[in-house]
Design an enzyme around this catalytic site. Structure first.
Site, mmCIF file in Angstrom:
data_model
loop_
_atom_site.group_PDB
_atom_site.id
_atom_site.type_symbol
_atom_site.label_atom_id
_atom_site.label_comp_id
_atom_site.label_asym_id
_atom_site.label_seq_id
_atom_site.Cartn_x
_atom_site.Cartn_y
_atom_site.Cartn_z
ATOM 1 C CG LEU A 187 -1.928 -1.059 1.448
ATOM 2 C CD1 LEU A 187 -2.558 -0.933 2.831
ATOM 3 C CD2 LEU A 187 -2.999 -0.972 0.373
ATOM 4 C CG HIS A 188 2.510 3.207 -3.236
ATOM 5 N ND1 HIS A 188 2.014 2.129 -3.931
ATOM 6 C CD2 HIS A 188 2.688 4.196 -4.154
ATOM 7 C CE1 HIS A 188 1.918 2.445 -5.204
ATOM 8 N NE2 HIS A 188 2.314 3.688 -5.376
ATOM 9 N NE ARG A 189 -1.800 3.428 -7.252
ATOM 10 C CZ ARG A 189 -1.195 4.031 -8.270
ATOM 11 N NH1 ARG A 189 -1.194 5.356 -8.317
ATOM 12 N NH2 ARG A 189 -0.605 3.346 -9.213
#
Length: 374
Positions: free
Chosen positions: A205-207
């Site tokens: 997860l990074h957005r």
């Protein structure tokens, strides 16, 4: 020799540039210069990828670092103008959809330097995503539009871009994957983490839309906790996500959750070793949607849309949004053996870098007979 100047700035760029750089070197008809903007500056998020992919050290490293979208874009533009003036390239090659991609294209077009955009034509049709803005603007001003799949061609033609600028070359990132898979599988990654093949899940997860909104992030984490009750989940935590978990006071709780393993970001080979043997992947990354399709691994994309619909249409990907109940239901079906089957899309065959090298040679008028056409 005419010069191609490659721009890389963030982790996803490296897997795309490496096969192009290698193919051009092997063909021997063009000079190359590799510029790293430093948009990703963490060693695990950047430098280690050069080693893992067998890429030479960058000829130029700008060291831009983090910042707002405007700040980062402006800094890259200011520094690249100096580089272009000094290097005098005949072609600027940009890949993907990060801020460095758009920055390089804007500087090049104003200096009347031709631009090639690798991975052109991908669309989510959601302009709230900064990556979508970068894609659209870069495509509009590029001379060569190198697409990974036929749906990208259709998007560009629908937007009124000339078919003469478009070349369907396939997915160059898959070149890196296929070239590195055997080496990755020899690593002791699973043994070191106490895992067995096909008996764990992987999450990334990074957005901003997922990690910056506490409600969305909490919902995604609750879904992971649910899955971890049935299947171990390995979660390599992006620096942005790690920071948000700390700010929300969630890090210690997650680290105590049975079955959920938070680890530092991995190098390319180590991460490929992990994902290629997983039972299931959760992600908001575009590249992982493509890689899991080629690897035959079920993928749940925790976003409301994807710029890579071919991974849904023919691959193993499902777009499940961010609703925890929907994610849990989809994961349970896969764990219970009802996974989505898929196939590898056309031209995702490990030869895209060669096709791109040939296109560049033809565009610059220096085609070489050294290697057969692909």
């Amino acid at each position: 020799m005419k010069k191609v100047l490659h721009i890389v700035g963030a982790r996803p760029n490296f897997m795309k540039v490496a096969p192009i750089h290698r193919a051009i070197s092997e063909r021997g008809a063009l000079q190359q210069c590799l510029v790293h903007t430093g948009q990703h500056y963490d060693v695990k998020m950047s430098d280690v990828f050069f080693t893992d992919l067998g890429m030479p050290a960058p000829d130029i490293h700008l060291g831009i670092g983090s910042g707002s979208h405007a700040e980062q874009t402006a800094k890259v533009m200011l520094e690249l103008e100096k580089v272009f003036l000094a290097q005098k390239p005949e072609l600027v090659s940009v890949v993907g959809d990060v801020n460095s991609t758009l920055s390089a294209a804007l500087v090049a077009v104003k200096m009347h330097i031709p631009i090639a955009h690798v991975e052109a034509g991908l669309r989510t049709f959601d302009n709230r995503m900064p990556e979508e803005v970068n894609r659209i603007l870069t495509d509009r001003i590029s001379d060569l539009l190198l697409t990974p799949s036929a749906d990208a061609d259709a998007n560009l033609i629908r937007e009124g871009l000339e078919p003469s600028r478009i070349r369907l070359v396939g997915n160059v990132m898959i070149d890196s994957l296929l070239g590195a898979r055997e080496q990755a599988l020899k690593l002791s990654t699973l043994k070191d983490l106490g895992l067995s093949p096909r008996a764990y899940a992987v999450c990334t997860l990074h957005r901003a839309s997922n990690v910056d909104d506490p409600k969305v992030l909490s919902g995604l984490l609750s879904a992971l906790v649910h899955v971890a009750q049935r299947l171990p989940v390995v979660f390599p935590v992006h620096p942005r996500t790690r920071k948000r978990l700390g700010e929300l006071g969630l890090s210690s709780t997650l680290e105590r959750t049975p079955g959920l393993r938070l680890v530092d970001p991995m190098g390319y080979l180590e991460f490929l070793s992990l994902t290629s043997q997983a039972r299931l992947v959760f992600t908001d990354s575009g590249g992982l949607q493509e890689e899991t399709t080629v690897l035959g691994i079920p993928c749940l994309t925790v976003r409301e849309n994807t710029e890579r619909p071919i991974t849904v249409d023919v691959g193993t990907n499902q777009v499940v949004g961010t609703d925890p109940a929907r994610i849990q239901q989809a994961a349970d079906r896969i764990i219970d053996g009802h996974e989505k089957k898929g196939r590898v899309p056309d031209y995702w065959d490990g030869r895209s870098g060669e096709r791109i090298a040939r296109v560049y040679e033809e565009f610059l008028g220096v085609a070489t007979p050294r290697l057969a056409a692909v």
